[in-house]
Design a protein around this motif. Sequence first.
Motif, PDB file in Angstrom:
ATOM      1  N   MET A 132       0.795  -1.223   0.000  1.00 57.32           N
ATOM      2  CA  MET A 132       0.000   0.000   0.000  1.00 57.32           C
ATOM      3  C   MET A 132       0.829   1.276   0.000  1.00 57.32           C
ATOM      4  SD  MET A 132      -2.857  -0.958   2.888  1.00 57.32           S
ATOM      5  CE  MET A 132      -3.543  -2.600   3.058  1.00 57.32           C
ATOM      6  N   VAL A 133       2.075   1.208   0.434  1.00 57.45           N
ATOM      7  CA  VAL A 133       2.871   2.425   0.625  1.00 57.45           C
ATOM      8  C   VAL A 133       3.423   2.935  -0.702  1.00 57.45           C
ATOM      9  CG1 VAL A 133       3.511   1.703   2.951  1.00 57.45           C
ATOM     10  CG2 VAL A 133       5.026   1.154   1.040  1.00 57.45           C
ATOM     11  N   GLY A 134       3.892   4.184  -0.682  1.00 57.50           N
ATOM     12  CA  GLY A 134       4.609   4.730  -1.823  1.00 57.50           C
ATOM     13  C   GLY A 134       3.925   5.854  -2.557  1.00 57.50           C
ATOM     14  N   ALA A 135       2.701   6.205  -2.175  1.00 57.86           N
ATOM     15  CA  ALA A 135       1.970   7.248  -2.906  1.00 57.86           C
ATOM     16  C   ALA A 135       1.558   8.403  -2.002  1.00 57.86           C
ATOM     17  CB  ALA A 135       0.754   6.648  -3.591  1.00 57.86           C
ATOM     18  N   GLY A 136       2.303   8.612  -0.914  1.00 52.41           N
ATOM     19  CA  GLY A 136       1.995   9.697  -0.004  1.00 52.41           C
ATOM     20  C   GLY A 136       1.025   9.284   1.088  1.00 52.41           C
ATOM     21  N   GLU A 137       0.939  10.122   2.114  1.00 52.54           N
ATOM     22  CA  GLU A 137       0.129   9.785   3.288  1.00 52.54           C
ATOM     23  C   GLU A 137      -1.352   9.642   2.962  1.00 52.54           C
ATOM     24  OE1 GLU A 137       3.945  11.357   4.509  1.00 52.54           O
ATOM     25  OE2 GLU A 137       2.383  12.264   3.255  1.00 52.54           O
ATOM     26  N   LYS A 138      -1.890  10.540   2.161  1.00 45.92           N
ATOM     27  CA  LYS A 138      -3.316  10.500   1.855  1.00 45.92           C
ATOM     28  C   LYS A 138      -3.705   9.172   1.229  1.00 45.92           C
ATOM     29  CE  LYS A 138      -6.953  12.711  -0.900  1.00 45.92           C
ATOM     30  NZ  LYS A 138      -7.296  13.824  -1.824  1.00 45.92           N
ATOM     31  N   ASN A 139      -2.970   8.746   0.218  1.00 38.95           N
ATOM     32  CA  ASN A 139      -3.290   7.495  -0.461  1.00 38.95           C
ATOM     33  C   ASN A 139      -3.067   6.288   0.441  1.00 38.95           C
ATOM     34  OD1 ASN A 139      -4.079   8.308  -3.220  1.00 38.95           O
ATOM     35  ND2 ASN A 139      -2.021   9.148  -3.303  1.00 38.95           N
ATOM     36  N   PHE A 140      -2.016   6.336   1.256  1.00 44.14           N
ATOM     37  CA  PHE A 140      -1.754   5.220   2.160  1.00 44.14           C
ATOM     38  C   PHE A 140      -2.904   5.055   3.154  1.00 44.14           C
ATOM     39  CE2 PHE A 140       0.953   3.563   5.885  1.00 44.14           C
ATOM     40  CZ  PHE A 140       0.720   2.244   5.532  1.00 44.14           C
ATOM     41  N   VAL A 141      -3.347   6.156   3.748  1.00 43.16           N
ATOM     42  CA  VAL A 141      -4.444   6.089   4.712  1.00 43.16           C
ATOM     43  C   VAL A 141      -5.726   5.584   4.037  1.00 43.16           C
ATOM     44  CG1 VAL A 141      -5.945   7.442   6.225  1.00 43.16           C
ATOM     45  CG2 VAL A 141      -3.473   7.835   6.241  1.00 43.16           C
ATOM     46  N   GLN A 142      -6.016   6.084   2.860  1.00 42.98           N
ATOM     47  CA  GLN A 142      -7.212   5.620   2.153  1.00 42.98           C
ATOM     48  C   GLN A 142      -7.133   4.124   1.863  1.00 42.98           C
ATOM     49  OE1 GLN A 142      -7.205   8.286  -1.220  1.00 42.98           O
ATOM     50  NE2 GLN A 142      -8.620   9.722  -0.225  1.00 42.98           N
ATOM     51  N   ARG A 143      -5.945   3.651   1.545  1.00 44.26           N
ATOM     52  CA  ARG A 143      -5.782   2.235   1.221  1.00 44.26           C
ATOM     53  C   ARG A 143      -5.935   1.359   2.455  1.00 44.26           C
ATOM     54  NH1 ARG A 143      -0.472   3.143  -2.681  1.00 44.26           N
ATOM     55  NH2 ARG A 143      -1.607   3.999  -4.472  1.00 44.26           N
ATOM     56  N   PHE A 144      -5.306   1.734   3.575  1.00 43.88           N
ATOM     57  CA  PHE A 144      -5.421   0.831   4.723  1.00 43.88           C
ATOM     58  C   PHE A 144      -6.788   0.910   5.399  1.00 43.88           C
ATOM     59  CE2 PHE A 144      -3.048   4.246   7.256  1.00 43.88           C
ATOM     60  CZ  PHE A 144      -4.049   4.503   8.199  1.00 43.88           C
ATOM     61  N   LEU A 145      -7.540   1.990   5.169  1.00 42.92           N
ATOM     62  CA  LEU A 145      -8.915   2.050   5.667  1.00 42.92           C
ATOM     63  C   LEU A 145      -9.835   1.120   4.882  1.00 42.92           C
ATOM     64  CD1 LEU A 145      -9.646   5.829   6.370  1.00 42.92           C
ATOM     65  CD2 LEU A 145      -9.602   3.965   8.036  1.00 42.92           C
ATOM     66  N   PRO A 147     -12.324   0.534   1.227  1.00 43.86           N
ATOM     67  CA  PRO A 147     -13.416   1.294   0.600  1.00 43.86           C
ATOM     68  C   PRO A 147     -14.630   1.512   1.498  1.00 43.86           C
ATOM     69  CG  PRO A 147     -13.297  -0.927  -0.302  1.00 43.86           C
ATOM     70  CD  PRO A 147     -12.068  -0.743   0.532  1.00 43.86           C
ATOM     71  N   ASP A 148     -14.817   0.668   2.506  1.00 39.47           N
ATOM     72  CA  ASP A 148     -16.019   0.776   3.339  1.00 39.47           C
ATOM     73  C   ASP A 148     -15.878   1.742   4.505  1.00 39.47           C
ATOM     74  OD1 ASP A 148     -17.244  -1.126   1.735  1.00 39.47           O
ATOM     75  OD2 ASP A 148     -16.557  -2.800   2.980  1.00 39.47           O
ATOM     76  N   HIS A 149     -14.686   2.311   4.682  1.00 44.03           N
ATOM     77  CA  HIS A 149     -14.470   3.155   5.866  1.00 44.03           C
ATOM     78  C   HIS A 149     -13.856   4.506   5.520  1.00 44.03           C
ATOM     79  CE1 HIS A 149     -15.444  -0.338   8.294  1.00 44.03           C
ATOM     80  NE2 HIS A 149     -14.549  -1.033   7.616  1.00 44.03           N
ATOM     81  N   GLN A 150     -14.096   4.985   4.312  1.00 41.98           N
ATOM     82  CA  GLN A 150     -13.514   6.256   3.906  1.00 41.98           C
ATOM     83  C   GLN A 150     -14.078   7.442   4.697  1.00 41.98           C
ATOM     84  OE1 GLN A 150     -10.847   6.638   1.671  1.00 41.98           O
ATOM     85  NE2 GLN A 150     -10.833   4.425   2.044  1.00 41.98           N
ATOM     86  N   ASP A 151     -15.224   7.263   5.339  1.00 46.57           N
ATOM     87  CA  ASP A 151     -15.789   8.331   6.161  1.00 46.57           C
ATOM     88  C   ASP A 151     -14.925   8.617   7.390  1.00 46.57           C
ATOM     89  OD1 ASP A 151     -16.643   5.671   6.879  1.00 46.57           O
ATOM     90  OD2 ASP A 151     -17.920   6.603   8.406  1.00 46.57           O
ATOM     91  N   LEU A 152     -14.012   7.703   7.712  1.00 53.29           N
ATOM     92  CA  LEU A 152     -13.122   7.875   8.863  1.00 53.29           C
ATOM     93  C   LEU A 152     -11.750   8.418   8.459  1.00 53.29           C
ATOM     94  CD1 LEU A 152     -13.898   4.501  10.688  1.00 53.29           C
ATOM     95  CD2 LEU A 152     -14.804   6.773  11.226  1.00 53.29           C
ATOM     96  N   TYR A 153     -11.643   8.863   7.211  1.00 53.07           N
ATOM     97  CA  TYR A 153     -10.335   9.262   6.681  1.00 53.07           C
ATOM     98  C   TYR A 153      -9.646  10.320   7.534  1.00 53.07           C
ATOM     99  CZ  TYR A 153      -6.973  11.838   3.913  1.00 53.07           C
ATOM    100  OH  TYR A 153      -5.851  12.499   3.515  1.00 53.07           O
ATOM    101  N   HIS A 154     -10.307  11.412   7.845  1.00 50.48           N
ATOM    102  CA  HIS A 154      -9.648  12.510   8.566  1.00 50.48           C
ATOM    103  C   HIS A 154      -9.191  12.071   9.958  1.00 50.48           C
ATOM    104  CE1 HIS A 154     -10.372  15.472   5.468  1.00 50.48           C
ATOM    105  NE2 HIS A 154     -11.630  15.082   5.393  1.00 50.48           N
TER     106      HIS A 154
END
Length: 301
Positions: A132-145, A147-154
């Motif tokens: 999952m790593v390698g595309a910056g913090e935003k993408n990493f967080v979205q990936r480890f969350l 698709p069903d938990h993107q509402d918890l991104y911030h």
Amino acid sequence: MAFARLRGWGECPATRIYKKNRRIFPLRMGQGLEASFLGSSRLAQKMMKRPAGAGLCARHPRSEDTERRDALRYFEPVHFSRRLLMIHDLDLIVFDLDGTLVDSVPDLAAAANHALRRLGLPEHSAEEHKRMVGAGEKNFVQRFLGPDHQDLYHQALALYLEYYAQHLGDQTRLYPGVTETLTRLASVKKAVLSNKREDLAQEVVKVMGLAGFFQAVRGGNSYGVLKPGADGLRALIRELGSAPGRTFMVGDKPEDILAGRGAGAGTVALTCGYADLEALAAAKPDFLLDSFSQLTDLFGV
């Protein structure tokens, strides 16, 4: 013979690779052009299995599985003499950070799993985080969350950054030969361009004892663009008073190679990082190396 060692190079930096029995294969192109590819030992072994007399673009009836495996053997090469001239005139080497200079997955995974635990979500293995790593913090967080938990991104981003900033040096380690190789490259300007946030990238470089080697350490927020976008690399090259034709980009991910190619720089892919060989092949690097230490042979130091 489909492949052979280059002979009669004269005194050029890459001669040392030949002398040390690291093979460079000339690949026949159309119209009498020749190009070459510095193979890793694994890739070289695959290439040597190619049918004798087969041209670079030759097509033979083969199964789909064989076709997929053959993707590892075939690279669209560039005219190698231009790359040799770039090595002769080398002024700047730009390195990726995670997966190139340091193995940071243990600390990245720990920070991600800390955020997941705090949010009551399932954790992932280090191997899963590695992909999952390698595309910056935003993408990493979205990936480890997921698709069903993107509402918890911030919330997840805040938890991840808070933890990682405090623990980014706990388990991160330099790859073998990094310090020695950077020392031998003392005559060349060097910089880091990571997709990691600049302050975090600078702190990792500092904690790992590498700060003195680099004229600049830049991150994904430094120029407003992430790799594989080439604008950040172009800006860094200008910032350090160099030129694309005198610069090499070294990294372990296709994004690093695509950024280098887009900026007009030479490219070196390392197989010891986080991407698989097939992904690196698809990015068409100029050189593919098994270890960081092989850079000294490539650049003749």
